[in-house]
Design a protein around this motif. Structure first.
Motif, PDB file in Angstrom:
ATOM      1  N   PRO A 185      40.463  34.163  51.593  1.00  0.00           N
ATOM      2  CA  PRO A 185      41.002  35.648  51.976  1.00  0.00           C
ATOM      3  C   PRO A 185      42.104  35.854  50.595  1.00  0.00           C
ATOM      4  CG  PRO A 185      42.439  34.163  53.225  1.00  0.00           C
ATOM      5  CD  PRO A 185      41.124  33.379  52.776  1.00  0.00           C
ATOM      6  N   MET A 186      42.686  34.908  49.922  1.00  0.00           N
ATOM      7  CA  MET A 186      43.273  35.313  48.614  1.00  0.00           C
ATOM      8  C   MET A 186      42.351  35.693  47.595  1.00  0.00           C
ATOM      9  SD  MET A 186      46.919  33.074  48.685  1.00  0.00           S
ATOM     10  CE  MET A 186      46.014  31.437  48.407  1.00  0.00           C
ATOM     11  N   SER A 187      41.322  34.880  47.437  1.00  0.00           N
ATOM     12  CA  SER A 187      40.449  34.940  46.359  1.00  0.00           C
ATOM     13  C   SER A 187      39.813  36.489  46.682  1.00  0.00           C
ATOM     14  CB  SER A 187      39.472  33.713  46.146  1.00  0.00           C
ATOM     15  OG  SER A 187      39.918  32.497  46.043  1.00  0.00           O
ATOM     16  N   ALA A 188      39.441  36.747  47.770  1.00  0.00           N
ATOM     17  CA  ALA A 188      38.915  38.001  47.921  1.00  0.00           C
ATOM     18  C   ALA A 188      39.702  39.545  47.363  1.00  0.00           C
ATOM     19  CB  ALA A 188      38.626  38.242  49.453  1.00  0.00           C
ATOM     20  N   LYS A 189      40.900  39.245  47.491  1.00  0.00           N
ATOM     21  CA  LYS A 189      42.062  39.944  46.942  1.00  0.00           C
ATOM     22  C   LYS A 189      42.093  40.058  45.398  1.00  0.00           C
ATOM     23  CE  LYS A 189      45.035  40.469  50.921  1.00  0.00           C
ATOM     24  NZ  LYS A 189      44.521  39.093  51.930  1.00  0.00           N
ATOM     25  N   TYR A 190      42.029  38.843  44.655  1.00  0.00           N
ATOM     26  CA  TYR A 190      42.431  38.580  43.622  1.00  0.00           C
ATOM     27  C   TYR A 190      41.156  39.213  42.686  1.00  0.00           C
ATOM     28  CZ  TYR A 190      46.400  35.314  43.977  1.00  0.00           C
ATOM     29  OH  TYR A 190      47.599  34.996  44.210  1.00  0.00           O
ATOM     30  N   ILE A 191      39.826  38.750  43.284  1.00  0.00           N
ATOM     31  CA  ILE A 191      38.629  39.102  42.478  1.00  0.00           C
ATOM     32  C   ILE A 191      38.750  40.782  42.583  1.00  0.00           C
ATOM     33  CG2 ILE A 191      35.989  39.615  42.927  1.00  0.00           C
ATOM     34  CD1 ILE A 191      36.225  36.869  44.206  1.00  0.00           C
ATOM     35  N   ARG A 192      38.796  41.588  43.286  1.00  0.00           N
ATOM     36  CA  ARG A 192      39.107  42.909  43.146  1.00  0.00           C
ATOM     37  C   ARG A 192      40.088  43.380  41.876  1.00  0.00           C
ATOM     38  NH1 ARG A 192      39.720  45.107  49.329  1.00  0.00           N
ATOM     39  NH2 ARG A 192      39.498  47.027  48.126  1.00  0.00           N
ATOM     40  N   HIS A 193      41.382  42.772  42.229  1.00  0.00           N
ATOM     41  CA  HIS A 193      42.184  43.027  40.830  1.00  0.00           C
ATOM     42  C   HIS A 193      41.845  42.833  39.720  1.00  0.00           C
ATOM     43  CE1 HIS A 193      45.473  44.602  43.636  1.00  0.00           C
ATOM     44  NE2 HIS A 193      45.238  43.690  44.582  1.00  0.00           N
ATOM     45  N   ILE A 194      41.244  41.660  39.645  1.00  0.00           N
ATOM     46  CA  ILE A 194      40.787  41.003  38.264  1.00  0.00           C
ATOM     47  C   ILE A 194      39.704  42.082  37.739  1.00  0.00           C
ATOM     48  CG2 ILE A 194      39.627  39.121  37.158  1.00  0.00           C
ATOM     49  CD1 ILE A 194      41.050  37.167  38.964  1.00  0.00           C
ATOM     50  N   ARG A 195      38.774  42.310  38.454  1.00  0.00           N
ATOM     51  CA  ARG A 195      37.488  43.038  38.252  1.00  0.00           C
ATOM     52  C   ARG A 195      37.976  44.558  37.720  1.00  0.00           C
ATOM     53  NH1 ARG A 195      34.832  47.185  40.656  1.00  0.00           N
ATOM     54  NH2 ARG A 195      32.719  47.545  39.838  1.00  0.00           N
ATOM     55  N   SER A 196      38.983  45.225  38.515  1.00  0.00           N
ATOM     56  CA  SER A 196      39.271  46.445  37.961  1.00  0.00           C
ATOM     57  C   SER A 196      40.253  46.273  36.846  1.00  0.00           C
ATOM     58  CB  SER A 196      40.159  46.946  39.287  1.00  0.00           C
ATOM     59  OG  SER A 196      41.464  46.311  39.357  1.00  0.00           O
ATOM     60  N   ASN A 197      41.092  45.486  36.776  1.00  0.00           N
ATOM     61  CA  ASN A 197      41.790  45.141  35.497  1.00  0.00           C
ATOM     62  C   ASN A 197      40.948  44.906  34.211  1.00  0.00           C
ATOM     63  OD1 ASN A 197      43.385  43.212  33.294  1.00  0.00           O
ATOM     64  ND2 ASN A 197      44.853  44.251  34.459  1.00  0.00           N
ATOM     65  N   ILE A 198      39.986  44.032  34.228  1.00  0.00           N
ATOM     66  CA  ILE A 198      39.075  44.091  33.036  1.00  0.00           C
ATOM     67  C   ILE A 198      38.365  45.247  32.938  1.00  0.00           C
ATOM     68  CG2 ILE A 198      37.032  42.905  32.200  1.00  0.00           C
ATOM     69  CD1 ILE A 198      38.217  40.285  33.766  1.00  0.00           C
ATOM     70  N   LEU A 199      37.881  45.869  33.862  1.00  0.00           N
ATOM     71  CA  LEU A 199      36.824  47.245  33.550  1.00  0.00           C
ATOM     72  C   LEU A 199      38.077  48.217  33.030  1.00  0.00           C
ATOM     73  CD1 LEU A 199      34.844  47.625  36.851  1.00  0.00           C
ATOM     74  CD2 LEU A 199      34.161  46.979  34.299  1.00  0.00           C
ATOM     75  N   GLU A 200      39.033  48.132  33.334  1.00  0.00           N
ATOM     76  CA  GLU A 200      40.334  49.264  32.823  1.00  0.00           C
ATOM     77  C   GLU A 200      40.389  49.004  31.438  1.00  0.00           C
ATOM     78  OE1 GLU A 200      44.860  50.717  33.562  1.00  0.00           O
ATOM     79  OE2 GLU A 200      43.800  49.348  34.866  1.00  0.00           O
ATOM     80  N   GLU A 201      40.549  47.575  30.816  1.00  0.00           N
ATOM     81  CA  GLU A 201      40.833  47.464  29.552  1.00  0.00           C
ATOM     82  C   GLU A 201      39.754  47.557  28.547  1.00  0.00           C
ATOM     83  OE1 GLU A 201      43.567  46.176  28.177  1.00  0.00           O
ATOM     84  OE2 GLU A 201      44.681  46.643  30.015  1.00  0.00           O
ATOM     85  N   ILE A 202      38.540  47.287  29.236  1.00  0.00           N
ATOM     86  CA  ILE A 202      37.138  47.485  28.448  1.00  0.00           C
ATOM     87  C   ILE A 202      37.010  49.041  28.070  1.00  0.00           C
ATOM     88  CG2 ILE A 202      34.544  47.637  28.840  1.00  0.00           C
ATOM     89  CD1 ILE A 202      34.787  45.081  30.362  1.00  0.00           C
ATOM     90  N   ASN A 203      37.680  50.067  28.963  1.00  0.00           N
ATOM     91  CA  ASN A 203      37.617  51.437  28.528  1.00  0.00           C
ATOM     92  C   ASN A 203      38.563  51.894  27.795  1.00  0.00           C
ATOM     93  OD1 ASN A 203      34.831  51.610  30.107  1.00  0.00           O
ATOM     94  ND2 ASN A 203      35.928  51.604  31.950  1.00  0.00           N
ATOM     95  N   ARG A 204      39.407  50.818  27.525  1.00  0.00           N
ATOM     96  CA  ARG A 204      40.606  51.382  26.564  1.00  0.00           C
ATOM     97  C   ARG A 204      40.258  51.753  25.130  1.00  0.00           C
ATOM     98  NH1 ARG A 204      45.497  51.446  28.859  1.00  0.00           N
ATOM     99  NH2 ARG A 204      45.931  50.256  30.601  1.00  0.00           N
ATOM    100  N   ASP A 205      41.029  52.558  24.515  1.00  0.00           N
ATOM    101  CA  ASP A 205      40.504  53.013  23.187  1.00  0.00           C
ATOM    102  C   ASP A 205      40.626  51.810  22.104  1.00  0.00           C
ATOM    103  OD1 ASP A 205      40.176  55.830  23.950  1.00  0.00           O
ATOM    104  OD2 ASP A 205      42.130  56.344  23.445  1.00  0.00           O
ATOM    105  N   TYR A 206      41.361  50.909  22.160  1.00  0.00           N
ATOM    106  CA  TYR A 206      41.536  49.923  21.348  1.00  0.00           C
ATOM    107  C   TYR A 206      40.302  49.178  21.259  1.00  0.00           C
ATOM    108  CZ  TYR A 206      42.844  46.192  24.500  1.00  0.00           C
ATOM    109  OH  TYR A 206      42.701  45.292  25.729  1.00  0.00           O
TER     110      TYR A 206
END
Length: 314
Positions: A185-206
């Motif tokens: 159950p902890m991994s299930a929560k972590y996966i969603r946070h990690i995925r959203s964090n990486i996608l947010e960084e990929i779409n940044r201007d830098y």
């Protein structure tokens, strides 16, 4: 930062006092006290005997007097003795702490090994079949209660496949199933946070600017995007460490692990007030200290957090 640390420690005192006092009061609400629980299996016992036992344990004194006596003893380093076994509470805690520490470390290790690779793959394969499959499994793992996952693992790997002992196993093999029951159950929560964090960084201007300047995608991902995961993982792990070190009572009860959580459940059922109070203090200290360490780490990793601290926001 020194002022911030002192401020947090000063806030710790009223928090601990409030938690311990309300816990002490709540333990008195049930009709049966410690003496009733002690003599329940003995059949009919006269009220004179029970009254003498209450006087010996000090349960006949007013609630506030008992709480103040306990608080003064704790300040002097004495956590009292268990009403049931007569063992010093400090020695009891030390004896029960080791299985919980091993279980916590193994559960966190499994969580990191499962969630970080799957979260990265889901982000890099955004909206593809692999991403949908990982998100579906994460949603399922996040929806199922922990005790159901524990029972399912016992049924599959212990009863059917006979890979592990059902209950009371020792060593790495005995802790692997309960650690996995905590990690899923902890991994299930972590996966969603990690995925959203990486996608947010990929779409940044830098990131777009670095790619335009000809920096390889692998270099950008390794040097910048993965580095941004540090604060997210630290925050998530800090929350998990606090709850795990506090004792995962249900998992320890299911797998019969003689740790902090099982000890607390037994103490609550037997109205063993000194043990319950020591457990409450331990849990409050763990969460407070872990949160403080997390804030300090984030302060070092994130310049924004450092500026926020200087501005007095914390």
């Amino acid at each position: 930062m020194n002022v911030y640390i002192k401020h947090r420690f000063l806030l710790l005192l009223p928090v601990l006092l409030g938690i311990t006092f309300f816990t002490f009061v709540l333990m008195q609400l049930p009709a049966d006290d410690t003496v009733d629980m002690m003599y329940k299996a003995s059949g009919a016992v006269s009220e004179t005997v029970k009254a003498a036992a209450r006087a010996e344990l000090g349960l006949d004194r007013p609630l506030l007097v008992r709480y103040l006596d306990w608080l003064l003893a704790v300040c002097s380093g004495d956590m009292g003795r268990s009403y049931i076994s007569g063992t010093p509470v400090t020695a009891l805690f030390v004896a029960k702490l080791q299985p919980t520490l091993y279980l916590t470390a193994l559960a966190l290790l499994l969580t990191a090994c499962i969630s970080v690779p799957l979260g990265i793959v889901a982000a890099l394969r955004h909206n593809r079949c692999c991403d949908h499959l990982i998100r579906c499994c994460a949603f399922l793992g996040n929806s199922l209660p922990g005790f159901f996952i524990a029972l399912l693992l016992l049924y599959c790997f212990a009863l059917k496949l006979n890979f592990f002992t059902v209950l009371g196993g020792s060593g790495f093999g005995g802790l692997l199933l309960p650690a996995l029951a905590l990690a899923i159950p902890m991994s299930a929560k972590y996966i969603r946070h990690i995925r959203s964090n990486i996608l947010e960084e990929i779409n940044r201007d830098y990131v777009a600017g670095a790619l335009v300047r000809g920096i390889p995608k692998a270099t950008v991902f390794r040097r910048f995007i993965l580095r941004s995961l540090g604060s997210t993982l630290i925050t998530l792990l800090s929350l998990s460490v606090g709850s795990l070190l506090g004792g995962t009572a249900i998992i320890e009860m299911i797998f019969m692990i003689d740790g902090i959580g099982k000890m607390a459940m037994d103490a609550i059922l037997m109205r063993d007030y000194p043990v319950v109070q020591a457990y409450v203090v331990w849990t409050a200290l763990i969460f407070t200290c872990v949160n403080l360490v997390t804030d300090l780490l984030l302060h070092q990793l994130e310049p924004q957090a450092r500026q926020f601290t200087k501005g007095g926001g914390w």
